[in-house]
Design a protein around this motif. Structure first.
Motif, PDB file in Angstrom:
ATOM      1  N   GLU A  61       0.832  -1.203   0.000  1.00 53.33           N
ATOM      2  CA  GLU A  61       0.000   0.000   0.000  1.00 53.33           C
ATOM      3  C   GLU A  61       0.863   1.248   0.000  1.00 53.33           C
ATOM      4  OE1 GLU A  61      -3.738   0.700   2.214  1.00 53.33           O
ATOM      5  OE2 GLU A  61      -3.470  -1.359   2.930  1.00 53.33           O
ATOM      6  N   ARG A  62       1.988   1.181   0.680  1.00 55.17           N
ATOM      7  CA  ARG A  62       2.896   2.327   0.719  1.00 55.17           C
ATOM      8  C   ARG A  62       3.405   2.662  -0.681  1.00 55.17           C
ATOM      9  NH1 ARG A  62       3.867   7.159   2.353  1.00 55.17           N
ATOM     10  NH2 ARG A  62       6.089   7.681   2.503  1.00 55.17           N
ATOM     11  N   ALA A  63       3.670   1.623  -1.474  1.00 53.75           N
ATOM     12  CA  ALA A  63       4.121   1.856  -2.846  1.00 53.75           C
ATOM     13  C   ALA A  63       3.023   2.536  -3.667  1.00 53.75           C
ATOM     14  CB  ALA A  63       4.523   0.543  -3.492  1.00 53.75           C
ATOM     15  N   VAL A  64       1.785   2.115  -3.451  1.00 47.62           N
ATOM     16  CA  VAL A  64       0.667   2.736  -4.158  1.00 47.62           C
ATOM     17  C   VAL A  64       0.532   4.199  -3.755  1.00 47.62           C
ATOM     18  CG1 VAL A  64      -1.838   2.726  -4.488  1.00 47.62           C
ATOM     19  CG2 VAL A  64      -0.581   0.565  -4.417  1.00 47.62           C
ATOM     20  N   GLU A  65       0.705   4.484  -2.465  1.00 50.29           N
ATOM     21  CA  GLU A  65       0.623   5.862  -1.984  1.00 50.29           C
ATOM     22  C   GLU A  65       1.693   6.734  -2.634  1.00 50.29           C
ATOM     23  OE1 GLU A  65       0.974   5.496   2.209  1.00 50.29           O
ATOM     24  OE2 GLU A  65      -1.021   4.606   2.485  1.00 50.29           O
ATOM     25  N   LYS A  66       2.889   6.175  -2.811  1.00 49.04           N
ATOM     26  CA  LYS A  66       3.977   6.929  -3.448  1.00 49.04           C
ATOM     27  C   LYS A  66       3.648   7.213  -4.918  1.00 49.04           C
ATOM     28  CE  LYS A  66       7.824   5.439  -0.500  1.00 49.04           C
ATOM     29  NZ  LYS A  66       9.117   4.710  -0.442  1.00 49.04           N
ATOM     30  N   HIS A  67       3.095   6.200  -5.592  1.00 49.66           N
ATOM     31  CA  HIS A  67       2.707   6.412  -6.994  1.00 49.66           C
ATOM     32  C   HIS A  67       1.607   7.461  -7.091  1.00 49.66           C
ATOM     33  CE1 HIS A  67       5.262   3.322  -8.558  1.00 49.66           C
ATOM     34  NE2 HIS A  67       4.624   2.328  -7.959  1.00 49.66           N
ATOM     35  N   ALA A  68       0.641   7.395  -6.174  1.00 50.10           N
ATOM     36  CA  ALA A  68      -0.447   8.378  -6.180  1.00 50.10           C
ATOM     37  C   ALA A  68       0.090   9.787  -5.949  1.00 50.10           C
ATOM     38  CB  ALA A  68      -1.481   8.018  -5.117  1.00 50.10           C
ATOM     39  N   ALA A  69       1.037   9.923  -5.025  1.00 48.90           N
ATOM     40  CA  ALA A  69       1.635  11.234  -4.750  1.00 48.90           C
ATOM     41  C   ALA A  69       2.345  11.772  -5.984  1.00 48.90           C
ATOM     42  CB  ALA A  69       2.616  11.117  -3.581  1.00 48.90           C
ATOM     43  N   ALA A  70       3.018  10.878  -6.721  1.00 46.38           N
ATOM     44  CA  ALA A  70       3.712  11.305  -7.938  1.00 46.38           C
ATOM     45  C   ALA A  70       2.707  11.755  -9.002  1.00 46.38           C
ATOM     46  CB  ALA A  70       4.567  10.160  -8.476  1.00 46.38           C
ATOM     47  N   ILE A  71       1.576  11.042  -9.085  1.00 50.35           N
ATOM     48  CA  ILE A  71       0.531  11.425 -10.038  1.00 50.35           C
ATOM     49  C   ILE A  71      -0.007  12.807  -9.700  1.00 50.35           C
ATOM     50  CG2 ILE A  71      -1.816  10.892 -10.826  1.00 50.35           C
ATOM     51  CD1 ILE A  71      -1.075   7.896 -10.314  1.00 50.35           C
ATOM     52  N   PHE A  72      -0.295  13.031  -8.422  1.00 50.15           N
ATOM     53  CA  PHE A  72      -0.829  14.335  -8.004  1.00 50.15           C
ATOM     54  C   PHE A  72       0.158  15.453  -8.330  1.00 50.15           C
ATOM     55  CE2 PHE A  72      -3.090  11.824  -4.431  1.00 50.15           C
ATOM     56  CZ  PHE A  72      -4.102  11.469  -5.297  1.00 50.15           C
ATOM     57  N   MET A  73       1.437  15.196  -8.131  1.00 50.73           N
ATOM     58  CA  MET A  73       2.455  16.213  -8.399  1.00 50.73           C
ATOM     59  C   MET A  73       2.513  16.517  -9.898  1.00 50.73           C
ATOM     60  SD  MET A  73       6.555  16.109  -7.610  1.00 50.73           S
ATOM     61  CE  MET A  73       6.793  14.812  -8.846  1.00 50.73           C
ATOM     62  N   LYS A  74       2.503  15.474 -10.734  1.00 49.75           N
ATOM     63  CA  LYS A  74       2.580  15.675 -12.177  1.00 49.75           C
ATOM     64  C   LYS A  74       1.333  16.344 -12.729  1.00 49.75           C
ATOM     65  CE  LYS A  74       5.830  11.883 -12.977  1.00 49.75           C
ATOM     66  NZ  LYS A  74       6.062  10.549 -13.606  1.00 49.75           N
ATOM     67  N   PHE A  75       0.214  16.141 -12.057  1.00 51.80           N
ATOM     68  CA  PHE A  75      -1.038  16.772 -12.482  1.00 51.80           C
ATOM     69  C   PHE A  75      -1.231  18.140 -11.833  1.00 51.80           C
ATOM     70  CE2 PHE A  75      -3.773  12.877 -13.865  1.00 51.80           C
ATOM     71  CZ  PHE A  75      -2.800  12.543 -14.793  1.00 51.80           C
ATOM     72  N   ASP A  76      -0.240  18.576 -11.068  1.00 49.00           N
ATOM     73  CA  ASP A  76      -0.294  19.885 -10.396  1.00 49.00           C
ATOM     74  C   ASP A  76      -1.529  19.981  -9.512  1.00 49.00           C
ATOM     75  OD1 ASP A  76       0.533  22.426  -9.678  1.00 49.00           O
ATOM     76  OD2 ASP A  76      -0.471  23.396 -11.381  1.00 49.00           O
TER      77      ASP A  76
END
Length: 224
Positions: free
Chosen positions: A184-199
């Motif tokens: 789940e932690r890996a998914v959270e990191k991917h989600a955080a990266a998505i949010f950052m790239k989507f501003d």
């Protein structure tokens, strides 16, 4: 839904519109198992008939404010397998966000005045009933607020796109982790990266997940 007719519960407080929609949907091969005028009756009808999809107006008796959307949220909680199509003349971005925050899969929101043909409505019902998402562009614009910029999907890694695709299907972080065989932690990191790239910075309501999914649906053509 190819082997049998689509079974629909229709919730619309206007008797004229309710009867008219029932006739139109029936003529297009749908089976309207119940047509009701209140949110309370909607919940009872879904419990009794177990339809494939429910068509819900937002403003219903007694206050004509958000009874319909509250009933839709209750439907998602009690019968997640039932598709929900909000069919309204009002653009209510905040209420749409509440519904989509429970998962975008099997959810639609169309504006009555922008549906030109019955075939469009029936197609939307089939898509929602089979787990798809159908959103009027005005709803997407209202939710994103700052507009949609193209090519953000291209900035995602293959794994980030997998995560976002599963988000759009309505999966939780835990479910995504199980499907991708990661933590789940890996998914959270991917989600955080998505949010950052989507501003999409954190907000008081923290609706970044909904906005990310809406951006994905818009840029990939998966929505309306």
């Amino acid at each position: 839904m190819t082997e049998r007719s689509l079974r629909v519960v229709l919730a619309e407080d206007s008797v004229v519109l309710r009867d008219g929609m029932s006739e139109l949907l029936s003529a297009r091969g749908c089976v309207v198992v119940a047509a009701v005028g209140t949110a309370e009756d909607l919940l009872a009808a879904v419990a009794e008939h177990g339809p494939d999809v429910a068509v819900v107006d937002i403003r219903m008796p007694p206050s004509h404010t958000d009874e319909g959307i509250r009933a839709a949220l209750e439907l998602r909680k009690r019968w997640p397998e039932v598709g929900i199509l909000v069919f309204s003349q009002h653009v209510e971005a905040i209420l749409a966000e509440r519904l989509l925050s429970a998962g975008a899969a099997g959810v639609g929101y169309l504006l009555k005045e922008r549906v030109a043909r019955t075939a469009e409505l029936v197609d939307a019902l089939h898509r929602v009933a089979t787990g798809g998402t159908v959103l009027d562009p005005e709803i997407v614009t209202g939710l994103l607020r700052d507009g949609t910029r193209r090519n953000r999907i291209d900035s995602l890694t293959p794994r980030e796109r997998e995560v976002l695709d599963l988000m759009a299907q309505g999966h939780s972080n835990r479910s995504i982790a199980q499907r991708l065989v990661v933590t789940e932690r890996a998914v959270e990191k991917h989600a955080a990266a998505i949010f950052m790239k989507f501003d999409l910075p954190p907000t008081e309501t923290d609706n970044r997940r909904v906005k990310a999914v809406l951006t994905y649906l818009t840029e990939t053509g998966s929505g309306a």
